[in-house]
Design a protein around this motif. Structure first.
Motif, PDB file in Angstrom:
ATOM      1  N   GLN A   8       0.813  -1.229   0.066  1.00 13.91           N
ATOM      2  CA  GLN A   8       0.214  -0.047  -0.029  1.00 13.91           C
ATOM      3  C   GLN A   8       0.817   1.299   0.049  1.00 13.91           C
ATOM      4  OE1 GLN A   8      -2.365   0.980   3.526  1.00 13.91           O
ATOM      5  NE2 GLN A   8      -4.157   0.453   2.319  1.00 13.91           N
ATOM      6  N   TRP A  19       3.266   0.317   2.869  1.00 13.01           N
ATOM      7  CA  TRP A  19       3.047  -0.488   3.963  1.00 13.01           C
ATOM      8  C   TRP A  19       2.677  -1.867   3.680  1.00 13.01           C
ATOM      9  CZ3 TRP A  19      -1.310   2.570   7.079  1.00 13.01           C
ATOM     10  CH2 TRP A  19      -0.690   3.394   7.510  1.00 13.01           C
ATOM     11  N   VAL A  21       0.444  -4.900   3.756  1.00  9.98           N
ATOM     12  CA  VAL A  21      -0.805  -5.372   4.366  1.00  9.98           C
ATOM     13  C   VAL A  21      -1.446  -6.517   3.763  1.00  9.98           C
ATOM     14  CG1 VAL A  21      -1.148  -2.700   4.658  1.00  9.98           C
ATOM     15  CG2 VAL A  21      -2.178  -3.583   2.552  1.00  9.98           C
ATOM     16  N   ALA A  23      -5.137  -7.417   2.503  1.00 11.28           N
ATOM     17  CA  ALA A  23      -6.362  -6.657   2.382  1.00 11.28           C
ATOM     18  C   ALA A  23      -7.164  -7.617   1.563  1.00 11.28           C
ATOM     19  CB  ALA A  23      -6.043  -5.446   1.374  1.00 11.28           C
ATOM     20  N   TYR A  33      -7.825  -2.203   4.482  1.00 13.32           N
ATOM     21  CA  TYR A  33      -7.216  -3.312   4.633  1.00 13.32           C
ATOM     22  C   TYR A  33      -7.412  -3.863   6.111  1.00 13.32           C
ATOM     23  CZ  TYR A  33      -3.985  -0.351   7.886  1.00 13.32           C
ATOM     24  OH  TYR A  33      -3.620   0.319   8.930  1.00 13.32           O
ATOM     25  N   ASP A  35      -5.246  -6.059   7.848  1.00 11.21           N
ATOM     26  CA  ASP A  35      -4.122  -6.096   8.816  1.00 11.21           C
ATOM     27  C   ASP A  35      -2.831  -5.403   8.296  1.00 11.21           C
ATOM     28  OD1 ASP A  35      -2.573  -6.907  11.095  1.00 11.21           O
ATOM     29  OD2 ASP A  35      -2.379  -8.929  10.590  1.00 11.21           O
ATOM     30  N   LYS A  36      -2.102  -4.853   9.117  1.00 10.82           N
ATOM     31  CA  LYS A  36      -0.721  -4.076   8.613  1.00 10.82           C
ATOM     32  C   LYS A  36       0.425  -5.223   9.098  1.00 10.82           C
ATOM     33  CE  LYS A  36       2.227   0.094   8.989  1.00 10.82           C
ATOM     34  NZ  LYS A  36       2.495   1.055   9.823  1.00 10.82           N
ATOM     35  N   THR A  39       6.357  -2.644   7.128  1.00  8.14           N
ATOM     36  CA  THR A  39       6.546  -1.549   5.960  1.00  8.14           C
ATOM     37  C   THR A  39       7.888  -1.909   5.339  1.00  8.14           C
ATOM     38  OG1 THR A  39       8.387  -0.481   7.828  1.00  8.14           O
ATOM     39  CG2 THR A  39       5.921   0.079   7.823  1.00  8.14           C
ATOM     40  N   SER A  56       2.562 -12.603   9.197  1.00  5.74           N
ATOM     41  CA  SER A  56       2.597 -12.917   7.782  1.00  5.74           C
ATOM     42  C   SER A  56       2.309 -14.543   7.784  1.00  5.74           C
ATOM     43  CB  SER A  56       4.141 -12.536   7.102  1.00  5.74           C
ATOM     44  OG  SER A  56       4.311 -11.006   7.407  1.00  5.74           O
TER      45      SER A  56
END
Length: 169
Positions: A8, A19, A21, A23, A33, A35-36, A39, A56
């Motif tokens: 993102q 970021w 994410v 989504a 989204y 969840d972040k 980065t 992740s």
């Protein structure tokens, strides 16, 4: 709901910052989204990546599909390798301790490679600065030598005395 792990975009024009994410695939690129995860800053050399590995892996195990760029980032940080090792633990080929040991060894090796690259880039930058300084000194010395007036030569005065002595004879 099909979930994607993707980038993102944030940051300003010409200076991207992303970021990572999880989504809904139907959401806009910079939209909502779920969840972040981390980065990614491609402006630094080597690129700066902060990633929550456990989050992740959780999303990947639940069926999230990473985009090509996100997959490359996940591989770079070892998320795909750890997911692979966890599959071995589920099948009984590895124990949890063996998996952690293999993953930590891989992470240390990867960090060593990154540190070597960073130190190599620093050495190249120092060498380039030293070469530029040497070239600048050479140009300055040449300019100073060109602008310095030559001292008056005594030869014309010697010719005058030669003429004067020939007149006396």
């Amino acid at each position: 709901m099909p979930v994607k792990i993707r980038l993102q975009r944030h940051g300003k024009k010409g200076k991207p910052f992303y970021w990572i994410v999880a989504a809904d695939s139907r959401a806009k690129r910079d939209g909502k989204y779920l969840d972040k995860i981390g980065t990614y800053n491609p402006n630094t050399n080597p690129a700066t990546i902060n990633l929550d590995v456990d989050s992740s892996i959780k999303w990947l195990q639940n069926g999230a599909q990473p985009t090509d760029t996100a997959r490359a980032i996940l591989k770079y940080k070892g998320v795909m390798y750890k997911k692979h090792l966890q599959g071995g633990v589920k099948k009984g080929a590895l124990t949890e301790e063996q998996m952690e040991e293999k993953f930590n060894a891989w992470v240390e090796e990867k960090e060593g490679k990154i540190a070597n690259k960073a130190s190599g880039l620093e050495k190249e930058a120092e060498k380039a600065a030293a070469d530029a300084l040497a070239a600048e000194k050479a140009v300055n010395e040449a300019r100073i030598a060109a602008n310095t007036p030559e001292p008056a030569v005594e030869e014309p005065a010697a010719e005058d005395t030669a003429e004067a002595s020939s007149e006396e004879e």
